[in-house]
Write a protein that holds these residues in place. Structure first.
Motif, PDB file in Angstrom:
ATOM      1  N   ALA A 167       0.833  -1.209   0.000  1.00 30.38           N
ATOM      2  CA  ALA A 167       0.000   0.000   0.000  1.00 30.38           C
ATOM      3  C   ALA A 167       0.867   1.258   0.000  1.00 30.38           C
ATOM      4  CB  ALA A 167      -0.912  -0.018   1.228  1.00 30.38           C
ATOM      5  N   LEU A 168       1.963   1.231   0.756  1.00 27.10           N
ATOM      6  CA  LEU A 168       2.868   2.380   0.817  1.00 27.10           C
ATOM      7  C   LEU A 168       3.503   2.659  -0.536  1.00 27.10           C
ATOM      8  CD1 LEU A 168       4.215   4.471   2.756  1.00 27.10           C
ATOM      9  CD2 LEU A 168       6.106   2.852   2.954  1.00 27.10           C
ATOM     10  N   MET A 169       3.869   1.611  -1.275  1.00 30.65           N
ATOM     11  CA  MET A 169       4.479   1.791  -2.595  1.00 30.65           C
ATOM     12  C   MET A 169       3.505   2.459  -3.562  1.00 30.65           C
ATOM     13  SD  MET A 169       7.541   0.746  -2.178  1.00 30.65           S
ATOM     14  CE  MET A 169       7.430   1.171  -0.434  1.00 30.65           C
ATOM     15  N   LEU A 170       2.259   2.008  -3.574  1.00 37.43           N
ATOM     16  CA  LEU A 170       1.258   2.603  -4.461  1.00 37.43           C
ATOM     17  C   LEU A 170       1.010   4.064  -4.087  1.00 37.43           C
ATOM     18  CD1 LEU A 170      -0.875   2.492  -6.682  1.00 37.43           C
ATOM     19  CD2 LEU A 170      -2.475   1.509  -5.027  1.00 37.43           C
ATOM     20  N   PHE A 171       0.854   4.313  -2.807  1.00 34.14           N
ATOM     21  CA  PHE A 171       0.561   5.667  -2.337  1.00 34.14           C
ATOM     22  C   PHE A 171       1.720   6.616  -2.629  1.00 34.14           C
ATOM     23  CE2 PHE A 171      -0.327   8.949   0.901  1.00 34.14           C
ATOM     24  CZ  PHE A 171      -1.676   9.181   0.609  1.00 34.14           C
ATOM     25  N   THR A 172       2.943   6.141  -2.448  1.00 36.32           N
ATOM     26  CA  THR A 172       4.130   6.968  -2.685  1.00 36.32           C
ATOM     27  C   THR A 172       4.233   7.376  -4.152  1.00 36.32           C
ATOM     28  OG1 THR A 172       5.328   5.891  -0.876  1.00 36.32           O
ATOM     29  CG2 THR A 172       6.651   7.045  -2.512  1.00 36.32           C
ATOM     30  N   CYS A 173       4.037   6.428  -5.044  1.00 38.32           N
ATOM     31  CA  CYS A 173       4.171   6.710  -6.474  1.00 38.32           C
ATOM     32  C   CYS A 173       3.056   7.615  -6.993  1.00 38.32           C
ATOM     33  CB  CYS A 173       4.188   5.402  -7.270  1.00 38.32           C
ATOM     34  SG  CYS A 173       5.679   4.414  -7.018  1.00 38.32           S
ATOM     35  N   ARG A 174       1.909   7.593  -6.335  1.00 29.11           N
ATOM     36  CA  ARG A 174       0.762   8.366  -6.812  1.00 29.11           C
ATOM     37  C   ARG A 174       0.528   9.660  -6.014  1.00 29.11           C
ATOM     38  NH1 ARG A 174      -1.436   8.260 -11.333  1.00 29.11           N
ATOM     39  NH2 ARG A 174      -3.530   8.601 -10.467  1.00 29.11           N
ATOM     40  N   LEU A 175       1.467  10.036  -5.163  1.00 31.48           N
ATOM     41  CA  LEU A 175       1.293  11.206  -4.293  1.00 31.48           C
ATOM     42  C   LEU A 175       0.928  12.469  -5.074  1.00 31.48           C
ATOM     43  CD1 LEU A 175       4.044  11.045  -1.510  1.00 31.48           C
ATOM     44  CD2 LEU A 175       1.577  11.196  -1.184  1.00 31.48           C
ATOM     45  N   LYS A 176       1.644  12.714  -6.173  1.00 38.79           N
ATOM     46  CA  LYS A 176       1.440  13.951  -6.925  1.00 38.79           C
ATOM     47  C   LYS A 176       0.098  13.987  -7.648  1.00 38.79           C
ATOM     48  CE  LYS A 176       6.300  15.138  -7.623  1.00 38.79           C
ATOM     49  NZ  LYS A 176       7.367  15.427  -8.626  1.00 38.79           N
TER      50      LYS A 176
END
Length: 453
Positions: free
Chosen positions: A207-216
């Motif tokens: 979940a952290l990986m998805l959220f990090t990549c989609r932050l912007k």
């Protein structure tokens, strides 16, 4: 009374899936994996869990109401070839080990309840613009963080027994009649609605990986963004899963590496090298301590044990779920080998080689390699970047700590979703290019006509 609340929530979700927008069906499957532990059942023989109800109803509804759309999505799936080979290898193992009709049934259940989630998620990803999964995480993440802090501070899980007691059958490691806790004197840990802290750590890492990549791409206030990101990051550490912490840090380092220039890439490599040299000896010492979770000597015993089992049938394996039926005491907390000296098979490589042999491990590795190639090929997309990191992190996790408690199904739900989103983005880009091309041709035609006039 509390059990009624849980069951009402279950049937409300099921009703929303059956009667609501079919494009959002993936969301309800995702939430069922997130909130219902895989150790509770409506029936024991055959086993029917809440997660399985949502999974099979997804396929039934898709085939009955959206058959053409669903089949089109299946044939578009980037992993259709390795998924087909995985099914064939499982069938081959079942037939060659003489398991008969029961073996074929086991193959169907095993395949559906593991790899079919990649199909569910891909269908969901094709509707990513409608679902926008990562943009709706704030409330669920903060709810889980709230209960996670309570569990961490009081060293007792109140959410897990609250959910488990609502269902007729429970087949888990923890005694629900007393305080439920995974914490020990040497380590405080949380596991929330999963079956083990290691499972929770793995899921949060993805979940952290998805959220990090989609932050912007998430248009929240900066405080809200970093609150959700920080909650995910902190819960990984509160899970106490060393493997999850390592995988999360690896994923974040790779993410940073992808985003910076050549000079910074070199500095990151040097920095990681120095940190690794300083931390590695301490990590080895930590993993060498007996009686505090997994250890190096324990893994060596597991490796030797797996080799001896593997050599009984090295090509096609010993049979579907062989380790669960003949080698281990089975529950959904984890697979525990009867021999206390082994402690468990804490790597997907171990049990895959034992159960499915060289053919099975080859098709399993093919699945992940083709997933990585797909994401690398479309690396301009933030969904592809997220899918790449999720795939890398989960594969490392599975090799180090295994597939336990449904952590693989959660990873597949994220991987498949990213694949579907990337595929749909590509279609939108192609449509835009065609429109521009048509507009350009129209302009040329108009210019020619004006010239003639």
């Amino acid at each position: 009374m509390l059990s009624i609340v849980v069951l009402l929530a279950f049937f409300a979700m099921l009703g929303a899936m059956l009667l609501g927008d079919k494009r959002l069906a993936y969301v309800w499957v995702f939430l069922s994996v997130l909130f219902f532990p895989p150790c509770v059942y409506f029936l024991q023989k055959p086993q029917v869990s809440p997660q399985q109800v949502f999974l099979y109803i997804f396929f039934i509804v898709s085939l009955l109401k959206n058959r053409s759309v669903f089949m089109d999505a299946v044939f578009k799936h980037p992993l259709r070839v390795p998924l087909l080979f995985l099914f064939i290898s499982l069938m081959l193992t079942s037939v060659l080990t003489g398991e008969g009709v029961k073996g074929i049934y086991n193959v169907f259940r095993y395949y559906m309840e593991n790899y079919a989630y990649l199909i569910v998620a891909f269908v969901g990803g094709l509707n990513y613009d409608k679902i926008q999964l990562e943009k709706k995480w704030f409330i669920p993440v903060m709810i889980l963080f709230f209960f996670g802090v309570i569990e961490y501070v009081f060293r007792s899980n109140y959410l897990f027994p609250f959910i488990c007691k609502a269902f007729p059958y429970y087949d888990g490691y923890y005694d629900l009649s007393s305080a439920v806790s995974a914490s020990r004197s040497y380590r405080t840990r949380i596991f929330l609605t999963t079956t083990h802290p290691t499972v929770l750590g793995c899921m949060l890492c993805g979940a952290l990986m998805l959220f990090t990549c989609r932050l912007k791409s998430i248009h929240w206030s900066s405080s809200k963004l970093w609150m959700a990101w920080g909650a995910l990051f902190l819960m990984i550490f509160m899970s106490g899963s060393r493997t999850a912490m390592v995988c999360a840090l690896i994923g974040l380092v790779i993410f940073a590496f992808m985003k910076v220039g050549i000079r910074m890439k070199f500095m990151i490599i040097v920095l990681v090298g120095f940190i690794g040299a300083a931390v590695l000896p301490k990590a080895v010492d930590t993993f060498s301590v007996e009686g505090q979770g997994s250890s190096v000597s324990l893994r060596q015993e597991q490796l030797l044990f797996s080799y001896l089992q593997f050599m009984k049938s090295p090509i096609y394996g010993n049979g579907v779920r062989y380790t669960s039926k003949y080698v281990m005491e089975r529950d959904t907390y984890n697979d525990r080998v009867v021999d206390d000296e082994i402690g468990g098979l804490e790597s997907v490589i171990f049990f895959t080689l034992i159960d499915y042999g060289m053919v099975g491990i080859a098709t399993y590795l093919m699945l992940f390699l083709m997933a990585l190639f797909y994401f690398i090929r479309h690396s301009h997309s933030t969904y592809a970047q997220a899918g790449f990191l999720i795939t890398i992190c989960f594969f490392i996790f599975a090799c180090l700590s295994g597939e336990i408690g449904g952590n693989n199904t959660f990873a597949y739900l994220l991987m498949g979703y990213c694949m579907g989103a990337v595929y749909r983005e590509e279609e939108h880009e192609d449509d835009d290019e065609k429109e521009k091309s048509l507009d350009g041709n129209d302009s040329i035609d108009e210019a020619i006509l004006e010239g003639k006039a």
